[in-house]
Design a protein around this motif. Structure first.
Motif, PDB file in Angstrom:
ATOM      1  N   ASP A  26      -0.120   7.563  -6.815  1.00 30.02           N
ATOM      2  CA  ASP A  26       0.779   7.801  -5.691  1.00 30.02           C
ATOM      3  C   ASP A  26       0.477   9.140  -5.029  1.00 30.02           C
ATOM      4  O   ASP A  26       0.385   9.229  -3.799  1.00 30.02           O
ATOM      5  N   ALA A  30      -1.118   9.163  -1.317  1.00 30.35           N
ATOM      6  CA  ALA A  30      -0.380   9.791  -0.223  1.00 30.35           C
ATOM      7  C   ALA A  30      -1.204  10.906   0.426  1.00 30.35           C
ATOM      8  O   ALA A  30      -1.207  11.061   1.650  1.00 30.35           O
ATOM      9  N   THR A 137       3.834   7.457  -1.216  1.00 32.75           N
ATOM     10  CA  THR A 137       3.038   6.713  -0.247  1.00 32.75           C
ATOM     11  C   THR A 137       3.927   5.918   0.712  1.00 32.75           C
ATOM     12  O   THR A 137       3.544   5.693   1.867  1.00 32.75           O
ATOM     13  N   LEU A 160      -2.682   3.948   0.778  1.00 31.28           N
ATOM     14  CA  LEU A 160      -1.247   3.691   0.762  1.00 31.28           C
ATOM     15  C   LEU A 160      -0.897   2.554  -0.181  1.00 31.28           C
ATOM     16  O   LEU A 160       0.047   2.647  -0.980  1.00 31.28           O
TER      17      LEU A 160
END
Length: 331
Positions: A26, A30, A137, A160
Protein backbone atom coordinates in the motif's frame (compact mmCIF):
# COMPACT_ATOMS: atom_id res chain seq x y z
CA UNK A 1 -9.63 16.59 2.90
CA UNK A 2 -8.56 15.73 -0.66
CA UNK A 3 -9.09 19.31 -1.84
CA UNK A 4 -6.71 20.47 0.90
CA UNK A 5 -4.28 17.75 -0.14
CA UNK A 6 -4.43 18.84 -3.78
CA UNK A 7 -3.73 22.44 -2.69
CA UNK A 8 -0.73 21.21 -0.68
CA UNK A 9 0.71 19.44 -3.72
CA UNK A 10 0.03 22.41 -5.99
CA UNK A 11 2.10 24.69 -3.74
CA UNK A 12 5.32 22.71 -4.19
CA UNK A 13 7.67 21.85 -7.02
CA UNK A 14 10.15 19.42 -5.38
CA UNK A 15 8.30 16.68 -3.52
CA UNK A 16 9.92 13.88 -1.52
CA UNK A 17 7.72 10.84 -0.94
CA UNK A 18 8.52 8.38 1.85
CA UNK A 19 6.63 5.65 3.66
CA UNK A 20 7.10 3.65 6.84
CA UNK A 21 10.17 1.50 7.47
CA UNK A 22 9.91 -1.92 5.78
CA UNK A 23 7.55 -0.66 3.07
CA UNK A 24 4.47 -2.64 2.07
CA UNK A 25 2.32 -2.78 -1.05
CA UNK A 26 0.00 0.00 0.00
CA UNK A 27 2.73 2.48 0.90
CA UNK A 28 4.77 1.71 -2.21
CA UNK A 29 1.72 1.62 -4.49
CA UNK A 30 0.47 4.97 -3.21
CA UNK A 31 3.92 6.54 -3.60
CA UNK A 32 4.40 5.25 -7.17
CA UNK A 33 0.93 6.36 -8.25
CA UNK A 34 1.30 9.79 -6.67
CA UNK A 35 4.77 10.21 -8.19
CA UNK A 36 3.36 9.42 -11.63
CA UNK A 37 0.67 12.05 -11.10
CA UNK A 38 3.11 14.72 -9.93
CA UNK A 39 5.66 13.97 -12.64
CA UNK A 40 2.86 14.38 -15.16
CA UNK A 41 2.44 17.91 -13.79
CA UNK A 42 6.10 18.64 -14.37
CA UNK A 43 7.15 18.47 -10.72
CA UNK A 44 10.42 17.05 -9.44
CA UNK A 45 9.64 13.93 -7.38
CA UNK A 46 11.75 11.42 -5.48
CA UNK A 47 10.68 8.30 -3.59
CA UNK A 48 13.01 7.05 -0.85
CA UNK A 49 12.38 3.91 1.20
CA UNK A 50 14.22 2.12 3.98
CA UNK A 51 15.83 -0.33 4.11
CA UNK A 52 15.06 -1.55 0.56
CA UNK A 53 12.20 -2.10 -1.85
CA UNK A 54 10.98 -5.67 -1.18
CA UNK A 55 11.50 -8.15 -3.99
CA UNK A 56 7.79 -8.82 -4.47
CA UNK A 57 7.07 -5.11 -4.99
CA UNK A 58 9.73 -4.37 -7.59
CA UNK A 59 7.30 -4.99 -10.43
CA UNK A 60 5.53 -1.77 -9.37
CA UNK A 61 8.61 0.32 -10.17
CA UNK A 62 9.42 -0.33 -13.85
CA UNK A 63 11.05 3.10 -14.22
CA UNK A 64 13.37 2.67 -11.22
CA UNK A 65 12.00 5.67 -9.33
CA UNK A 66 12.44 4.19 -5.86
CA UNK A 67 15.70 4.82 -4.02
CA UNK A 68 16.91 2.77 -1.04
CA UNK A 69 18.02 5.13 1.73
CA UNK A 70 21.80 5.56 2.06
CA UNK A 71 22.31 8.09 4.88
CA UNK A 72 26.09 8.18 4.54
CA UNK A 73 26.08 8.18 0.75
CA UNK A 74 23.85 9.66 -1.92
CA UNK A 75 21.26 10.71 0.66
CA UNK A 76 23.58 12.53 3.03
CA UNK A 77 21.93 15.84 2.05
CA UNK A 78 18.44 14.46 1.48
CA UNK A 79 16.86 16.86 3.99
CA UNK A 80 17.94 19.84 1.90
CA UNK A 81 16.46 18.62 -1.40
CA UNK A 82 12.65 18.95 -1.17
CA UNK A 83 10.32 21.82 -0.53
CA UNK A 84 7.66 19.28 0.54
CA UNK A 85 8.19 16.00 2.42
CA UNK A 86 5.19 13.66 2.40
CA UNK A 87 5.02 10.58 4.61
CA UNK A 88 2.59 8.08 3.06
CA UNK A 89 0.70 5.29 4.84
CA UNK A 90 1.81 6.41 8.30
CA UNK A 91 1.08 9.35 10.57
CA UNK A 92 3.86 8.88 13.14
CA UNK A 93 7.25 10.24 12.00
CA UNK A 94 9.20 7.68 14.05
CA UNK A 95 7.81 4.94 11.79
CA UNK A 96 10.22 6.13 9.11
CA UNK A 97 13.05 4.49 11.06
CA UNK A 98 16.47 5.67 9.81
CA UNK A 99 14.81 8.39 7.70
CA UNK A 100 13.51 10.12 10.82
CA UNK A 101 16.70 12.13 11.47
CA UNK A 102 16.60 13.63 7.99
CA UNK A 103 12.88 14.34 8.39
CA UNK A 104 13.59 16.25 11.60
CA UNK A 105 16.31 18.29 9.91
CA UNK A 106 14.49 19.27 6.74
CA UNK A 107 13.29 22.78 6.04
CA UNK A 108 10.58 21.42 3.75
CA UNK A 109 6.89 21.61 4.57
CA UNK A 110 6.09 18.26 6.17
CA UNK A 111 2.82 16.37 5.83
CA UNK A 112 1.36 12.87 6.04
CA UNK A 113 -1.21 10.97 4.00
CA UNK A 114 -2.69 8.05 5.91
CA UNK A 115 -5.75 5.89 6.57
CA UNK A 116 -4.79 4.33 9.91
CA UNK A 117 -6.49 4.96 13.25
CA UNK A 118 -4.42 7.54 15.12
CA UNK A 119 -4.74 10.48 17.46
CA UNK A 120 -4.04 13.85 15.86
CA UNK A 121 -0.68 13.36 14.08
CA UNK A 122 2.25 15.20 15.65
CA UNK A 123 5.38 16.53 13.94
CA UNK A 124 3.76 17.70 10.69
CA UNK A 125 2.87 21.06 9.23
CA UNK A 126 -0.26 19.51 7.78
CA UNK A 127 -1.96 16.12 7.83
CA UNK A 128 -4.33 14.37 5.45
CA UNK A 129 -5.88 11.36 7.13
CA UNK A 130 -9.08 9.40 6.62
CA UNK A 131 -9.53 6.21 8.68
CA UNK A 132 -12.68 5.33 6.72
CA UNK A 133 -10.55 4.57 3.66
CA UNK A 134 -9.49 0.96 3.10
CA UNK A 135 -5.99 1.90 2.00
CA UNK A 136 -3.71 4.83 1.29
CA UNK A 137 -3.92 3.87 -2.37
CA UNK A 138 -7.66 4.48 -2.14
CA UNK A 139 -6.95 8.06 -1.08
CA UNK A 140 -4.57 8.57 -4.00
CA UNK A 141 -7.11 7.00 -6.38
CA UNK A 142 -9.78 9.42 -5.10
CA UNK A 143 -7.38 12.29 -5.72
CA UNK A 144 -6.23 11.43 -9.24
CA UNK A 145 -9.24 9.71 -10.81
CA UNK A 146 -11.46 12.80 -11.17
CA UNK A 147 -8.51 15.00 -12.10
CA UNK A 148 -7.23 12.93 -15.02
CA UNK A 149 -9.25 12.50 -18.18
CA UNK A 150 -9.60 9.00 -19.60
CA UNK A 151 -7.71 5.98 -18.36
CA UNK A 152 -4.91 6.35 -15.85
CA UNK A 153 -1.31 5.73 -16.95
CA UNK A 154 -0.62 1.96 -16.73
CA UNK A 155 2.08 2.32 -14.05
CA UNK A 156 -0.34 4.34 -11.91
CA UNK A 157 -3.26 1.95 -12.36
CA UNK A 158 -1.10 -1.08 -11.52
CA UNK A 159 0.36 0.57 -8.42
CA UNK A 160 -3.05 1.61 -7.12
CA UNK A 161 -4.58 -1.82 -7.65
CA UNK A 162 -1.65 -3.63 -6.03
CA UNK A 163 -1.86 -1.36 -2.99
CA UNK A 164 -5.57 -2.01 -2.61
CA UNK A 165 -5.01 -5.77 -2.90
CA UNK A 166 -2.17 -5.64 -0.38
CA UNK A 167 -3.95 -3.72 2.37
CA UNK A 168 -7.24 -5.60 2.10
CA UNK A 169 -5.60 -9.03 1.97
CA UNK A 170 -6.81 -9.56 -1.58
CA UNK A 171 -10.19 -8.12 -0.55
CA UNK A 172 -10.60 -10.61 2.32
CA UNK A 173 -10.17 -8.36 5.36
CA UNK A 174 -12.84 -6.41 7.19
CA UNK A 175 -11.59 -3.08 5.79
CA UNK A 176 -12.87 -4.16 2.35
CA UNK A 177 -15.76 -1.92 1.33
CA UNK A 178 -18.09 -1.57 -1.67
CA UNK A 179 -16.22 1.63 -2.51
CA UNK A 180 -12.85 -0.06 -2.88
CA UNK A 181 -14.42 -2.87 -4.90
CA UNK A 182 -15.73 -0.24 -7.32
CA UNK A 183 -12.29 1.37 -7.53
CA UNK A 184 -10.64 -2.02 -8.13
CA UNK A 185 -13.19 -2.85 -10.83
CA UNK A 186 -12.43 0.46 -12.54
CA UNK A 187 -8.70 -0.32 -12.53
CA UNK A 188 -9.30 -3.82 -13.91
CA UNK A 189 -11.42 -2.31 -16.66
CA UNK A 190 -8.41 -0.13 -17.52
CA UNK A 191 -6.21 -3.17 -18.08
CA UNK A 192 -4.80 -4.25 -14.72
CA UNK A 193 -4.55 -8.07 -14.47
CA UNK A 194 -5.72 -9.43 -11.08
CA UNK A 195 -4.05 -12.84 -11.46
CA UNK A 196 -0.69 -11.36 -12.48
CA UNK A 197 -0.86 -8.91 -9.60
CA UNK A 198 -1.66 -11.67 -7.09
CA UNK A 199 1.18 -13.84 -8.40
CA UNK A 200 3.66 -10.98 -8.20
CA UNK A 201 2.64 -10.08 -4.66
CA UNK A 202 2.19 -13.51 -3.12
CA UNK A 203 3.71 -16.23 -5.31
CA UNK A 204 7.39 -15.32 -5.01
CA UNK A 205 8.43 -17.37 -1.96
CA UNK A 206 11.95 -18.76 -1.67
CA UNK A 207 12.99 -22.07 -0.06
CA UNK A 208 14.37 -20.03 2.85
CA UNK A 209 10.98 -18.41 3.44
CA UNK A 210 9.15 -21.73 3.43
CA UNK A 211 11.72 -23.21 5.82
CA UNK A 212 11.21 -20.23 8.11
CA UNK A 213 7.43 -20.66 8.08
CA UNK A 214 7.82 -24.32 8.98
CA UNK A 215 10.26 -23.55 11.79
CA UNK A 216 7.99 -20.83 13.18
CA UNK A 217 4.83 -22.93 13.04
CA UNK A 218 6.69 -25.73 14.81
CA UNK A 219 6.79 -23.41 17.82
CA UNK A 220 3.11 -22.42 17.65
CA UNK A 221 1.68 -21.36 21.01
CA UNK A 222 -2.00 -21.40 21.97
CA UNK A 223 -3.44 -19.46 24.90
CA UNK A 224 -6.85 -18.68 26.38
CA UNK A 225 -8.50 -21.96 25.34
CA UNK A 226 -7.15 -21.60 21.80
CA UNK A 227 -8.47 -18.10 21.19
CA UNK A 228 -5.00 -16.52 21.07
CA UNK A 229 -2.34 -18.11 18.86
CA UNK A 230 1.16 -16.86 18.22
CA UNK A 231 4.52 -17.70 16.73
CA UNK A 232 7.89 -16.13 17.46
CA UNK A 233 10.93 -15.71 15.20
CA UNK A 234 14.35 -14.79 16.53
CA UNK A 235 17.45 -13.60 14.72
CA UNK A 236 18.82 -17.12 15.21
CA UNK A 237 15.79 -18.57 13.42
CA UNK A 238 16.37 -16.29 10.46
CA UNK A 239 20.03 -17.25 10.30
CA UNK A 240 19.27 -20.98 10.58
CA UNK A 241 16.93 -20.80 7.59
CA UNK A 242 19.03 -18.40 5.54
CA UNK A 243 16.03 -16.06 5.61
CA UNK A 244 15.63 -12.29 5.92
CA UNK A 245 13.14 -10.05 7.70
CA UNK A 246 11.42 -9.63 4.35
CA UNK A 247 10.54 -13.34 4.53
CA UNK A 248 8.31 -12.70 7.57
CA UNK A 249 5.67 -11.17 5.32
CA UNK A 250 2.28 -12.92 5.69
CA UNK A 251 3.53 -15.28 8.44
CA UNK A 252 1.10 -13.73 10.94
CA UNK A 253 -1.79 -15.01 8.82
CA UNK A 254 -0.87 -18.66 9.41
CA UNK A 255 -1.96 -19.00 13.07
CA UNK A 256 -5.10 -17.00 12.30
CA UNK A 257 -6.23 -19.85 10.04
CA UNK A 258 -6.82 -22.10 13.07
CA UNK A 259 -10.44 -22.72 13.96
CA UNK A 260 -11.41 -20.87 17.13
CA UNK A 261 -8.56 -18.34 17.03
CA UNK A 262 -9.73 -14.78 17.68
CA UNK A 263 -6.29 -13.11 17.72
CA UNK A 264 -3.06 -14.17 16.02
CA UNK A 265 0.38 -12.71 16.62
CA UNK A 266 3.81 -12.81 15.08
CA UNK A 267 6.65 -11.84 17.41
CA UNK A 268 10.08 -11.16 15.94
CA UNK A 269 13.42 -9.49 16.58
CA UNK A 270 14.19 -6.54 14.33
CA UNK A 271 17.54 -5.94 12.66
CA UNK A 272 18.39 -3.28 15.26
CA UNK A 273 17.59 -5.56 18.20
CA UNK A 274 14.09 -4.39 19.10
CA UNK A 275 11.13 -6.67 19.74
CA UNK A 276 8.23 -6.45 17.31
CA UNK A 277 4.69 -7.75 17.25
CA UNK A 278 2.16 -7.94 14.43
CA UNK A 279 -1.40 -8.64 15.63
CA UNK A 280 -4.39 -9.77 13.59
CA UNK A 281 -7.95 -10.10 14.88
CA UNK A 282 -10.57 -12.28 13.27
CA UNK A 283 -13.43 -9.87 13.95
CA UNK A 284 -14.29 -8.97 17.52
CA UNK A 285 -11.07 -7.98 19.30
CA UNK A 286 -9.59 -4.49 18.95
CA UNK A 287 -5.87 -5.21 18.51
CA UNK A 288 -5.18 -1.55 17.76
CA UNK A 289 -6.00 -0.86 21.42
CA UNK A 290 -3.40 -3.44 22.42
CA UNK A 291 -0.65 -2.07 20.19
CA UNK A 292 -1.28 1.48 21.32
CA UNK A 293 -0.26 0.38 24.83
CA UNK A 294 3.21 -0.21 23.40
CA UNK A 295 3.45 2.90 21.22
CA UNK A 296 2.21 1.20 18.06
CA UNK A 297 -1.02 1.24 16.13
CA UNK A 298 -2.71 0.54 12.83
CA UNK A 299 -6.21 -0.77 12.21
CA UNK A 300 -8.73 -2.14 14.68
CA UNK A 301 -8.19 -5.66 13.34
CA UNK A 302 -4.56 -5.39 12.17
CA UNK A 303 -1.90 -3.52 14.11
CA UNK A 304 1.71 -3.67 15.22
CA UNK A 305 4.27 -2.30 17.64
CA UNK A 306 8.01 -2.26 18.33
CA UNK A 307 9.76 -1.82 21.66
CA UNK A 308 13.35 -1.70 22.89
CA UNK A 309 13.34 -4.73 25.17
CA UNK A 310 14.09 -8.46 25.04
CA UNK A 311 11.65 -10.53 23.04
CA UNK A 312 10.59 -12.98 25.83
CA UNK A 313 9.58 -10.15 28.17
CA UNK A 314 7.66 -8.42 25.38
CA UNK A 315 5.82 -11.62 24.50
CA UNK A 316 4.64 -11.94 28.11
CA UNK A 317 3.43 -8.33 28.19
CA UNK A 318 1.56 -8.55 24.90
CA UNK A 319 0.04 -11.88 25.85
CA UNK A 320 -1.40 -10.35 29.02
CA UNK A 321 -2.66 -7.29 27.13
CA UNK A 322 -4.32 -9.41 24.43
CA UNK A 323 -6.10 -11.57 26.98
CA UNK A 324 -7.31 -8.47 28.84
CA UNK A 325 -8.61 -6.97 25.59
CA UNK A 326 -10.35 -10.20 24.63
CA UNK A 327 -12.11 -10.17 27.98
CA UNK A 328 -13.49 -6.72 27.10
CA UNK A 329 -14.44 -7.39 23.50
CA UNK A 330 -15.73 -10.98 23.55
CA UNK A 331 -19.00 -11.35 25.38
Amino acid sequence: MLDRFADFLDRHTKVLLTTHENPDGDGVGAAIALAAHLKGQGKAVRIVVTPVLPENLRFLDPEGWIEAFEPGGVHADLAAWPDAWLLIDASEPHRMGPLFAAFQGTGAERACLDHHLKDAPQGFDDEFTDPTASASTELVYDLVRPRLGGDLPPVMAQALYAGMVSDTGNFRHSNTTPKIHHAAADLIAQGVHPARTYNALYQTATPAKLKLFGRAMGGLQLRDAGRFAYVAVTAADLAACGATHEDLDELVEEPRKLFGVEVAALFSETADGRAKVSLRSRERVDVNAVCRLFGGGGHRLASGAKVAQPLPAFIAQVEAAVQAQMAKDIV
